[in-house]
Design an enzyme around this catalytic site. Structure first.
Site, PDB file in Angstrom:
ATOM      1  N   GLY A 162     -46.332  64.630-106.383  1.00  0.00           N
ATOM      2  CA  GLY A 162     -46.296  66.020-105.937  1.00  0.00           C
ATOM      3  C   GLY A 162     -44.913  66.630-105.846  1.00  0.00           C
ATOM      4  CE  LYS A 163     -40.870  63.002-108.467  1.00  0.00           C
ATOM      5  NZ  LYS A 163     -42.191  62.494-108.871  1.00  0.00           N
ATOM      6  CB  SER A 164     -43.182  69.077-110.313  1.00  0.00           C
ATOM      7  OG  SER A 164     -42.494  68.063-111.013  1.00  0.00           O
ATOM      8  CG  ASP A 172     -41.168  64.697-115.734  1.00  0.00           C
ATOM      9  OD1 ASP A 172     -40.944  63.493-115.970  1.00  0.00           O
ATOM     10  OD2 ASP A 172     -42.134  65.069-115.034  1.00  0.00           O
ATOM     11  N   GLY A 192     -39.863  60.390-105.495  1.00  0.00           N
ATOM     12  CA  GLY A 192     -41.212  59.860-105.349  1.00  0.00           C
ATOM     13  C   GLY A 192     -41.724  59.396-106.689  1.00  0.00           C
ATOM     14  N   GLY A 193     -42.807  58.669-106.657  1.00  0.00           N
ATOM     15  CA  GLY A 193     -43.403  58.166-107.889  1.00  0.00           C
ATOM     16  C   GLY A 193     -44.035  59.273-108.713  1.00  0.00           C
ATOM     17  CB  SER A 194     -45.475  59.092-112.086  1.00  0.00           C
ATOM     18  OG  SER A 194     -46.157  59.947-112.968  1.00  0.00           O
ATOM     19  CB  SER A 195     -49.065  61.745-110.341  1.00  0.00           C
ATOM     20  OG  SER A 195     -49.049  61.861-111.751  1.00  0.00           O
TER      21      SER A 195
END
Length: 177
Positions: A15-17, A37, A10-13
């Protein structure tokens, strides 16, 4: 077959992490989580900020050079080697190259049972999260929200626009064998 690797794209921000951390909490076995990251933080500063490594334009665009690609290839192979050795892995990725990025992982993870998960989030919501985080170049979230999914085939997709990470993790966990 037992799922060995979960790839969250998914894109940055998006919610993947957060989803990866929740997956580690809800899945019954221990899972290791690695994100792009992690790779970027592990890199020396010079290749991180150069035309041959990785650079972040003022509009949020990410520019990847040959030095970054070489380190990325080694990192992908290393993560895949851990999975081939028996570790259960969650990969938190941003497929900047869409289907070509997925193919790099697919090649490295050959013969392993992988659950491919698209993590979507409305670009405006992701942009708000990006601002709140304060550790991203403004514009990354909006520019990546749809682009990272172009041409990518998933087993499952979740949307964090209005759904919490824990609920998304439970949805994903229900598909893990």
């Amino acid at each position: 077959m037992t799922t060995q690797v979960i790839v969250l794209n998914g894109g940055s921000s998006s919610g993947k992490s957060g989803i990866a951390r929740c997956l580690q909490a809800v899945l019954p076995d221990p899972w290791l989580a690695f994100g792009v990251d992690t790779l970027i933080r592990a890199m020396p500063v010079s290749p991180r900020r150069s035309v041959t490594g990785i650079d972040f334009a003022s509009d949020g665009a990410v520019i990847l050079g040959p030095r970054f690609r070489a380190l990325e290839a080694a990192w992908i192979e290393g993560v895949a080697a851990m999975a081939h050795a028996g570790a259960r892995i969650i990969v938190d990725e941003v497929f900047l190259g869409g289907a070509a990025s997925r193919q790099r992982w697919k090649t490295a993870l050959c013969a392993l049972p992988v659950l491919w998960v698209g993590v979507r989030c409305d670009s405006a919501v992701a942009a708000s999260r990006e601002i709140a985080r304060g550790d991203r170049v403004a514009g990354q979230a909006a520019s990546q929200a749809d682009a990272v999914h172009e041409g990518v085939v998933y087993d499952l997709q979740v949307d964090t626009t209005h759904t919490e990470a824990l609920e998304c993790a439970r949805t994903i966990a229900a598909c893990v064998r």
